[in-house]
Scaffold this motif. Structure first.
Motif, short mmCIF file in Angstrom:
data_model
loop_
_atom_site.label_atom_id
_atom_site.label_comp_id
_atom_site.label_asym_id
_atom_site.label_seq_id
_atom_site.Cartn_x
_atom_site.Cartn_y
_atom_site.Cartn_z
N ASN A 105 -0.25 8.63 -12.46
CA ASN A 105 0.47 7.60 -13.21
C ASN A 105 -0.42 6.54 -13.84
O ASN A 105 0.08 5.52 -14.31
CB ASN A 105 1.50 6.94 -12.30
N ALA A 165 6.31 5.02 -6.51
CA ALA A 165 5.86 4.11 -5.45
C ALA A 165 6.85 2.96 -5.30
O ALA A 165 6.65 1.87 -5.79
CB ALA A 165 4.48 3.57 -5.79
N TYR A 208 -0.92 3.96 -2.63
CA TYR A 208 0.35 3.29 -2.36
C TYR A 208 0.88 3.80 -1.03
O TYR A 208 0.58 4.94 -0.62
CB TYR A 208 1.37 3.60 -3.46
N CYS A 229 2.51 7.17 -1.32
CA CYS A 229 1.71 8.38 -1.61
C CYS A 229 1.75 9.36 -0.43
O CYS A 229 1.68 10.57 -0.60
CB CYS A 229 0.27 8.01 -1.92
S1 SF4 Z 1 1.07 10.23 -4.99
FE1 SF4 Z 1 1.22 7.99 -5.20
S2 SF4 Z 1 0.33 7.52 -7.20
FE2 SF4 Z 1 0.74 9.74 -7.16
S3 SF4 Z 1 2.73 9.97 -8.12
FE3 SF4 Z 1 3.07 9.79 -5.90
S4 SF4 Z 1 3.39 7.59 -5.44
FE4 SF4 Z 1 2.52 7.78 -7.51
#
Ligand code: SF4
Length: 271
Positions: free
Chosen positions: A198, A217, A244, A247
């Motif tokens: 992202n 997130a 995050y 994640c």
């Molecule tokens: S892993 Fe983390 S940064 Fe990647 S898309 Fe999912 S929440 Fe967003």
């Protein structure tokens, strides 16, 4: 000088600034963590205007008006008109379940007047097949880009096929997705390098001004700054050096291999 480190912020532009104008919704989808039904909260028109002031400080391509269901906001028309006037060159995108648009001509006219694209969630959970069938042809006739998104866990194969046919007939885009933005008890990801999926993609601004640099997130702890911070414009493009919280559970985790994202790029100066 044989090489130099270019300042990353000098060449970066955000794809989508997404403003969540309400947490109210006219549906109660099981998988949705973004809305609180009729109990939700609206962003005031005044606050929305201030958010637009802040967004003027950063380069971005699309302004996405989102919720909850944004069309149930009592000032939806005024908010939409204001955003269009303030950002005439950005692509205006609405995320909606289309239910109110099928039932309220004024709301549909607002969308036709101010928006370029409409993203519609459509499946059993949204329970909006009739409304989508009514609204989609009107939007396409008016030249709007329409993307219909169905959650595969929440739609029967025949419904999926009908939607595909509808989209094909009218030149809309049909995409499918898995529920990926919630913790459904899946094992935790083994987090190595930071996910760069992202980077420069989505900035989501919540009703209270909290900001997330990833649409997924959504744990409150994942908000890194607010739209009200004096250095907001800098923070949007600051490199990330921490995962995050979400994640760990995110179905979209992609290990970039880098401890900082975006990874610094070395440019060799011409000889
Ligand atoms: S892993 Fe983390 S940064 Fe990647 S898309 Fe999912 S929440 Fe967003």
């Amino acid at each position: 000088m044989t090489s130099s480190l270019m300042p990353l912020s000098a060449r970066r532009i955000l794809k989508t600034a997404k403003v969540k104008i309400t947490t109210k919704c006219n549906r109660h989808c099981d998988f949705c963590i973004f809305a609180e039904g009729g109990q939700g909260e609206n962003m005031s028109l005044d606050t929305f205007a201030q958010v637009l002031d802040r967004l003027e400080q950063i380069p971005f391509r699309q302004l996405h008006i989102n919720g909850g269901e944004p069309t149930v906001h009592r000032d939806f028309h005024k908010l939409s008109a204001l955003a269009r006037v303030r950002f005439p060159d950005q692509i205006m995108v609405l995320g909606s379940n289309a239910i109110t648009l099928a039932r309220n001509e004024r709301l549909l006219e607002t969308v036709l007047a101010y928006y370029d694209q409409v993203l519609i969630g459509c499946d059993e959970e949204h329970d909006n097949y009739e409304e989508v069938h009514a609204v989609l042809p009107v939007l396409r006739e008016a030249g709007k880009i329409v993307v219909v998104n169905s959650v595969l866990e929440a739609i029967a194969p025949d419904r999926l096929q009908q939607l595909a046919v509808l989209c094909e007939e009218h030149g809309a885009i049909h995409v499918t997705n898995h529920v990926h933005h919630i913790d459904v008890g899946q094992p935790a990801n083994v987090l190595g390098g930071l996910c760069d999926r992202n980077v420069d993609q989505h900035l989501m601004i919540e009703v209270d001004g909290d900001c997330y640099r990833c649409f997924n997130a959504m744990a409150k702890i994942d908000s890194e700054f607010t739209v009200w911070d004096a250095d907001f414009a800098t923070k949007v493009f600051e490199p990330r050096s921490k995962h995050y919280e979400f994640c760990l559970k995110c179905h979209e985790y992609k290990d970039s291999g880098f401890p900082v994202v975006p990874a610094p790029i070395r440019h060799t100066a011409p000889a």
